[in-house]
Design an enzyme around this catalytic site. Sequence first.
Site, mmCIF file in Angstrom:
data_model
loop_
_atom_site.group_PDB
_atom_site.id
_atom_site.type_symbol
_atom_site.label_atom_id
_atom_site.label_comp_id
_atom_site.label_asym_id
_atom_site.label_seq_id
_atom_site.Cartn_x
_atom_site.Cartn_y
_atom_site.Cartn_z
ATOM 1 N N ALA A 198 -11.499 2.317 4.482
ATOM 2 C CA ALA A 198 -10.480 1.503 3.819
ATOM 3 C C ALA A 198 -9.781 2.279 2.705
ATOM 4 O O ALA A 198 -10.105 3.444 2.414
ATOM 5 C CB ALA A 198 -11.108 0.236 3.276
ATOM 6 N N HIS A 199 -8.818 1.590 2.077
ATOM 7 C CA HIS A 199 -7.970 2.257 1.081
ATOM 8 C C HIS A 199 -8.764 2.778 -0.114
ATOM 9 O O HIS A 199 -9.690 2.161 -0.590
ATOM 10 C CB HIS A 199 -6.836 1.330 0.613
ATOM 11 C CG HIS A 199 -7.283 0.006 0.067
ATOM 12 N ND1 HIS A 199 -6.440 -1.067 -0.040
ATOM 13 C CD2 HIS A 199 -8.468 -0.434 -0.394
ATOM 14 C CE1 HIS A 199 -7.075 -2.091 -0.558
ATOM 15 N NE2 HIS A 199 -8.303 -1.722 -0.778
ATOM 16 N N ASN A 200 -8.365 3.968 -0.548
ATOM 17 C CA ASN A 200 -8.881 4.625 -1.752
ATOM 18 C C ASN A 200 -10.351 5.010 -1.667
ATOM 19 O O ASN A 200 -10.980 5.316 -2.687
ATOM 20 C CB ASN A 200 -8.640 3.763 -2.998
ATOM 21 C CG ASN A 200 -7.171 3.562 -3.281
ATOM 22 O OD1 ASN A 200 -6.609 2.505 -2.985
ATOM 23 N ND2 ASN A 200 -6.520 4.578 -3.829
ATOM 24 N N ARG A 233 -4.359 4.207 4.204
ATOM 25 C CA ARG A 233 -3.761 4.860 3.043
ATOM 26 C C ARG A 233 -4.251 4.199 1.759
ATOM 27 O O ARG A 233 -4.667 3.037 1.759
ATOM 28 C CB ARG A 233 -2.240 4.795 3.110
ATOM 29 C CG ARG A 233 -1.666 3.413 3.020
ATOM 30 C CD ARG A 233 -0.137 3.392 2.947
ATOM 31 N NE ARG A 233 0.471 4.101 4.048
ATOM 32 C CZ ARG A 233 1.204 5.211 3.902
ATOM 33 N NH1 ARG A 233 1.441 5.700 2.702
ATOM 34 N NH2 ARG A 233 1.719 5.803 4.943
ATOM 35 N N GLN A 258 0.864 -1.173 0.000
ATOM 36 C CA GLN A 258 0.000 0.000 0.000
ATOM 37 C C GLN A 258 0.912 1.238 0.000
ATOM 38 O O GLN A 258 1.477 1.609 1.027
ATOM 39 C CB GLN A 258 -0.897 -0.013 1.229
ATOM 40 C CG GLN A 258 -1.676 -1.303 1.408
ATOM 41 C CD GLN A 258 -2.767 -1.482 0.360
ATOM 42 O OE1 GLN A 258 -3.756 -0.762 0.352
ATOM 43 N NE2 GLN A 258 -2.589 -2.456 -0.531
#
Length: 349
Positions: free
Chosen positions: A243-245, A222, A202
């Site tokens: 969560a990511h994105n 991230r 990540q």
Amino acid sequence: MAPNQSSISFTAAQIAEQLQGEVFGDSSVRLTGLAPVDCARVGDLTFAEKEAYFAAAEQSLATAVLVTTARPLSKKVLIRVPNARIAVARVLPLFFPPEKHPQGIHPSAVIDPSAQIGPMAHVGPNCVVGAGVRLGARSVLMGGNQIGHDCQISDDVCLHPNVVIYANSQIGQRVTIHAGTVIGSDGFGYVLDEGRHRKMLQVGNVIIHDDVEIGANAAIDRGALGSTVIGQGTKIDNLVHIAHNVAVGRNCIIMGQAGFAGSTHLGDYCVVASQSGIAGHLKLGNQATVGAKSGVMRDVPDGGTVLGIPAAPDKQAKRQMIAVTQLPELIRRVRELEKQVEQLNARSA
């Protein structure tokens, strides 16, 4: 000193001036605190946001009452404002101004030589500030904070104790993050490779825009490659996982224990109620609302409201909930009908 009373006092006239309100009664009376009607004391200002609450305010010990309509016959001093609840939010900082933190760096803090600490900033005990970090003017690290390398933290940011900011995160102005929250931890990314879960690195970051507030013990991951983004003015409750994105729009409200899977996008002014789960790669439109304990598996259009597991449009979900409550009676009736059919078959045999 009572919990709702401060060491500061204001006249009713001064309060009205701050709120652009109008005083009915003695405008020179001094007010020393703000309290709900059930625990108000002499000298307190209280509020009655609806007519139904006015009688209770009249019977309380409070000296003055914030109201939305004038009641000249009241035995209390009245301050009429357009909206009593909004007035309470605006007047509270007058009686209870934010805690002031002295400029300076605590001797126990560890600051990389390349970090830039802005004027009037406060770095509390046991903080660690990494290489290339920029901490803006008047920003506060209360204590036990870990700031990873190359983080950019703007002016007037407040990090409560034990907040951790991973490397390369960007935080805008006037952001508040409460104790124990982690910003920029790795997103949950794995691929199955020859029977084993291989970690997908990540390498993105988190971007938090201006005027955001994040509660305690939240986690914002991230991005895997790009950024996880929290929009300007958004407020996030305790124990939320993003969560990511994920991209959260402006002025959203996200309540406690909600969770968002990766790459979901929220529009502006969304409301997500407590204990809801949002699946990945979805889109929640502007002003979308998710009811408490909902499991959202599909996109939600602009202005849409969904409820339930799986989440459905609110009217449909409410009909389903009502139908479920009728199932025991329906089952009883079906059994009776089955007995009647059996009896008819037996007679005709």
